[in-house]
Design a protein around this motif. Structure first.
Motif, PDB file in Angstrom:
ATOM      1  N   TYR A 169      53.759  82.619   7.589  1.00  0.00           N
ATOM      2  CA  TYR A 169      53.114  82.544   8.912  1.00  0.00           C
ATOM      3  C   TYR A 169      52.485  81.175   9.158  1.00  0.00           C
ATOM      4  N   GLU A 218      56.146  86.116  13.197  1.00  0.00           N
ATOM      5  CA  GLU A 218      55.545  87.349  13.712  1.00  0.00           C
ATOM      6  C   GLU A 218      56.558  88.145  14.532  1.00  0.00           C
ATOM      7  N   ASN A 259      57.562  91.879  13.352  1.00  0.00           N
ATOM      8  CA  ASN A 259      57.304  93.001  14.259  1.00  0.00           C
ATOM      9  C   ASN A 259      58.558  93.838  14.491  1.00  0.00           C
ATOM     10  N   GLN A 290      59.481  95.599  10.627  1.00  0.00           N
ATOM     11  CA  GLN A 290      58.595  96.218   9.635  1.00  0.00           C
ATOM     12  C   GLN A 290      58.637  97.740   9.604  1.00  0.00           C
ATOM     13  N   ARG A 291      59.008  98.359  10.694  1.00  0.00           N
ATOM     14  CA  ARG A 291      59.067  99.826  10.667  1.00  0.00           C
ATOM     15  C   ARG A 291      60.338 100.339  10.011  1.00  0.00           C
ATOM     16  N   GLY A 337      63.621  88.446  17.048  1.00  0.00           N
ATOM     17  CA  GLY A 337      63.371  89.655  16.262  1.00  0.00           C
ATOM     18  C   GLY A 337      64.502  90.661  16.392  1.00  0.00           C
TER      19      GLY A 337
END
Ligand SMILES: [Zn+2]
Length: 251
Positions: free
Chosen positions: A10, A25, A29, A32-33, A239
């Motif tokens: 980061y 980030e 985001n 990560q799930r 992402g």
């Protein structure tokens, strides 16, 4: 499928598009799930020196922060390669990127050639005898090419094409020359996306590329496959592009 990530990625270690705040980030985001994250150990100087000369290493060491994060990035690539070698696909969510880092010089936001350091380590430990490196970043990975120039062990491919169809056809073709390899590594840059610098590929295309790499690895590399992040600069799509590629690459 494991994602290799360290919170030090980061940090804004310099002023270039790869080091911008918010870039990591955006990817974390999105991932990560769905994916398990693991933290890398830094690469050692010995690991780095399998690719880079002493003078180059010394010049990077001139900036403590860049050196430390650079070693973590190379270590992340090593860990992704190790996991892949053990049979689990993996992705190094790392920065700085690496494919413009040559043995004695670097440019283009790169310092150490992460994927080259990882492949050289597996070779030196006798775990693999050869490797295929597929680079789908918008830019040619001159550092990777220079590292393995004349090598009989490592093949570097950077598909090209003037439009989406011809590009994807060339990429797919590069995975249809049926020579077996002990592992396939992917320099995964997402700057060829239609909303990024290259203005070409869709988010769905990264899913297809991931699936092609997965199938190639099953057919020719005992399933061993890993990727590492290179470029990709539009945070609003990065992402989902990385996620799409990983969904294709994973089982
Ligand atoms: Zn690039």
């Amino acid at each position: 499928m494991k994602v290799i990530f360290h919170k030090r990625f980061y940090e804004v270690y310099t002023h270039d598009p790869a080091a911008l705040p918010g870039r990591m980030e955006a990817i974390v985001n999105a991932l990560q799930r769905e994916f398990e994250f693991v933290e890398p150990e830094p690469a050692s100087d010995r690991d780095i020196e399998r690719v880079h000369g002493r003078e180059h290493l010394r010049s990077v060491k001139g900036d403590d922060q860049v050196y430390e994060i650079g070693c973590l990035a190379a270590g992340g690539a090593i860990q992704a390669a190790e996991l892949a070698w053990q049979g689990e696909p993996a992705f190094g969510l790392i920065r700085p990127p690496g494919h413009h880092a040559s043995p004695h010089s670097c440019w283009g936001f790169c310092y150490f050639n992460n994927v080259a350091v990882a492949i050289k380590k597996l070779l030196s430990e006798g775990k693999i005898k050869n490797a295929l490196i597929l680079d789908f970043d918008l830019h040619f990975g001159d550092g990777t090419e220079n590292t393995f120039e004349g090598s009989h062990e490592v093949t570097y491919v950077h598909p090209g094409g003037s439009n989406r169809e011809s590009y994807l056809k060339d990429l797919q073709g590069s995975l249809q020359r049926g020579k077996p390899y002990d592992i396939i590594a992917v320099s995964a840059g997402f700057d060829r996306h239609e909303d990024d610098w290259g203005g070409m590929l869709t988010t769905e295309d990264y899913l297809s590329i991931g699936k092609w790499v997965r199938q190639f690895s099953i057919d020719h590399c005992q399933g061993r496959r890993f990727g590492v992040l290179e470029g990709g600069y539009n945070h609003s799509v990065l992402g989902r592009n990385v996620k799409s590629f990983l969904q294709g690459l994973s089982d």
